[in-house]
Design an enzyme around this catalytic site. Structure first.
Site, PDB file in Angstrom:
ATOM      1  NE  ARG A  92      -4.262  -1.669   1.672  1.00 34.60           N
ATOM      2  CZ  ARG A  92      -5.115  -2.243   2.494  1.00 34.60           C
ATOM      3  NH1 ARG A  92      -4.900  -2.232   3.798  1.00 34.60           N
ATOM      4  NH2 ARG A  92      -6.203  -2.815   2.030  1.00 34.60           N
TER       5      ARG A  92
ATOM      6  CE  LYS B  32     -21.624 -18.948   3.467  1.00 31.34           C
ATOM      7  NZ  LYS B  32     -22.110 -18.348   4.697  1.00 31.34           N
TER       8      LYS B  32
ATOM      9  N   GLY C 100     -10.611  -9.247  -2.551  1.00 32.62           N
ATOM     10  CA  GLY C 100     -10.315 -10.245  -1.520  1.00 32.62           C
ATOM     11  C   GLY C 100      -9.420 -11.396  -1.896  1.00 32.62           C
TER      12      GLY C 100
ATOM     13  N   GLY D   2     -13.165  -4.284  -0.527  1.00 33.74           N
ATOM     14  CA  GLY D   2     -14.559  -3.838  -0.494  1.00 33.74           C
ATOM     15  C   GLY D   2     -14.870  -2.825  -1.576  1.00 33.74           C
TER      16      GLY D   2
HETATM   17  P1  AMP Z   1     -14.955 -15.318  -1.032  1.00 30.69           P
HETATM   18  O1  AMP Z   1     -14.453 -14.464   0.098  1.00 30.69           O
HETATM   19  O2  AMP Z   1     -16.444 -15.432  -1.100  1.00 30.69           O
HETATM   20  O3  AMP Z   1     -14.328 -14.953  -2.361  1.00 30.69           O
HETATM   21  O4  AMP Z   1     -14.514 -16.794  -0.674  1.00 30.69           O
HETATM   22  C1  AMP Z   1     -13.185 -17.205  -0.628  1.00 30.69           C
HETATM   23  C2  AMP Z   1     -13.106 -18.515   0.102  1.00 30.69           C
HETATM   24  O5  AMP Z   1     -13.855 -19.492  -0.574  1.00 30.69           O
HETATM   25  C3  AMP Z   1     -11.720 -19.043   0.222  1.00 30.69           C
HETATM   26  O6  AMP Z   1     -11.315 -18.983   1.566  1.00 30.69           O
HETATM   27  C4  AMP Z   1     -11.834 -20.489  -0.254  1.00 30.69           C
HETATM   28  O7  AMP Z   1     -11.184 -21.411   0.589  1.00 30.69           O
HETATM   29  C5  AMP Z   1     -13.325 -20.734  -0.221  1.00 30.69           C
HETATM   30  N1  AMP Z   1     -13.714 -21.807  -1.144  1.00 30.69           N
HETATM   31  C6  AMP Z   1     -13.389 -21.917  -2.435  1.00 30.69           C
HETATM   32  N2  AMP Z   1     -13.871 -23.053  -2.947  1.00 30.69           N
HETATM   33  C7  AMP Z   1     -14.527 -23.686  -1.957  1.00 30.69           C
HETATM   34  C8  AMP Z   1     -15.230 -24.934  -1.861  1.00 30.69           C
HETATM   35  N3  AMP Z   1     -15.351 -25.730  -2.908  1.00 30.69           N
HETATM   36  N4  AMP Z   1     -15.773 -25.274  -0.681  1.00 30.69           N
HETATM   37  C9  AMP Z   1     -15.632 -24.444   0.388  1.00 30.69           C
HETATM   38  N5  AMP Z   1     -14.987 -23.254   0.368  1.00 30.69           N
HETATM   39  C10 AMP Z   1     -14.438 -22.885  -0.799  1.00 30.69           C
END
Ligand code: AMP
Length: 395
Positions: A35, A197, A353, A376
């Site tokens: 940064r 998710k 992220g 964010g």
């Molecule tokens: P996000 O912050 O929503 O982009 O989610 C990132 C996280 O999703 C990471 O920590 C990954 O470990 C998790 N992730 C990716 N693929 C999977 C999966 N198949 N099952 C569970 N968690 C997952």
């Protein structure tokens, strides 16, 4: 959009909002200088013009004035990273700060104390913003990481600098790269959304469906889509209350002529652990007791094909649990494909992220067109929001 390149800073004092919210270890040493380094071009341009800089930032989430969050800890690192002496001002506003600014000479740099030592900063207090505004002739916003917050120093302050405000080079680059994907991107445009998710990505998906040609879905999100279509997903991550939503997304994509690519095979594990037993199965035939933690080899090949045919690529979210070595291959293969497409002339933006963490961890940061510095702020931009810190500069 005015940037610092539209101003001559000769004999001007630039009040620069930077994002020096850097990680510190227990000895208060900076453990990641990204940064600071990303603000360097802006600071140097102002100094090279014959101007001076008053830098202001937040650090962490202090409750009032807490020494552990003092920006004094990073002064030496800022000096080393930028190559210029920096004088620390142990306050953000007030007589002493004003006096230091009044005495500031061409080529000199001041760093004000942590803005969040004042609760007025996050409250977006106009009086506090006005006090800050006295500390410079031209306001420069280069803090993309906090541009989604309507704080005093990021947004409210801008109204005191009519015709004397502009974006720093980092902010300009961030805004430009989003535009290159969302507005002026060459087709075919591919968005890759992974991560955990559907619920956290739904607003982005809705916003981009009329802008893209291909949507690649990966990560934990996959299984909500697969289950919604009647597939067997074993013990994989799923949001049962989002099954209808998943079907809606698929049908909206069809209406918009967006090709959706879901993983066809998955690396499944019998426990959520790097030491688990694993095998590769079809994504819609995952046995009970097994969970999908990465995409399989056939999927890697399919996704690479789509990526290599794209002229514009947006990547947000890993394709698997990349933090565990045995489930990182899909994410690495995707990074390699994006790197190759970029070399062939595609524009690639990685933002938000965990995909940024993955890109850095696997060494792709210099092989894609742009890696966003704002988690964010980037996500909100992709959702179609005009960030308050950006809007304030345009009015
Ligand atoms: P996000 O912050 O929503 O982009 O989610 C990132 C996280 O999703 C990471 O920590 C990954 O470990 C998790 N992730 C990716 N693929 C999977 C999966 N198949 N099952 C569970 N968690 C997952």
């Amino acid at each position: 959009m005015k940037t610092i390149n539209d101003f001559d800073f000769n004999n001007k004092k630039a009040l620069v909002r930077v994002d020096f919210n850097v990680p510190l270890n227990s000895s208060f040493e900076v453990t990641d200088t990204t940064r600071i380094l990303t603000a360097k071009p802006t600071i140097l341009k102002i100094l090279e013009d014959g101007g001076s800089c008053v830098l202001m930032s937040h650090l962490g989430r202090p409750k009032g004035k807490q020494n552990e969050f003092s920006l004094q800890h990073i002064v030496k690192q800022v000096e080393d990273s930028i190559g210029v002496a920096v004088t620390f001002v142990p306050d953000s506003i007030g007589d002493y700060a004003q006096q230091q600014v009044d005495n500031l000479q061409t080529g000199e740099v001041l760093l004000l104390e942590n803005l969040r030592f004042y609760e007025q900063e996050q409250a977006g207090d106009i009086v506090f913003a006005e006090h800050l505004s006295k500390l410079g002739d031209i306001y420069v916003n280069d803090a993309f990481g906090t541009a989604h917050r309507a704080h005093a120093s990021t947004t409210i302050i801008a109204q005191f600098f009519e015709n004397r405000k502009c974006f720093g080079l980092l902010m300009a680059k961030e805004i430009d790269s989003i535009k290159k994907v969302m507005e002026t991107g060459n087709k075919p445009i591919t968005a890759i959304l992974g991560g955990a998710k559907v619920s956290s990505k739904i607003t982005i998906i809705n916003h981009i469906l009329d802008k893209i040609d291909h949507l690649i879905i990966g990560g934990g999100m996959t299984f909500t889509f697969i289950k919604a279509q009647g597939g067997q997903i074993g013990n994989s991550l799923v949001e049962d209350d989002k099954l209808d939503l998943a079907l809606e997304i698929l049908s909206k994509a069809k209406q918009n002529n967006v090709q959706v690519h879901l993983p066809i095979d998955a690396v499944v594990a019998n426990t959520f652990s790097n030491d688990a037993d694993t095998k590769i199965v079809n994504t819609n035939q995952i046995p009970k007791g097994w969970m999908g933690l990465d995409v399989g080899i056939e999927t890697q090949k399919e996704f690479a094909k789509v990526v290599l045919n794209s002229k514009t690529i947006l990547w947000n979210g890993p394709l698997g649990v990349f933090e565990m070595e045995n489930f990182a291959n899909g994410t690495i293969a995707l990074g390699q494909a994006i790197a190759k497409a970029t070399k062939l002339g595609a524009f690639s933006l990685v933002g938000g992220g965990d995909s940024v963490a993955a890109v850095k961890q696997f060494g792709f940061q210099n092989k894609v067109s742009y890696v966003s510095t704002g988690g964010g702020a980037m996500l909100e931009s992709l959702e179609g929001k005009i960030l308050p810190g950006v809007k304030a500069m345009l009015t």
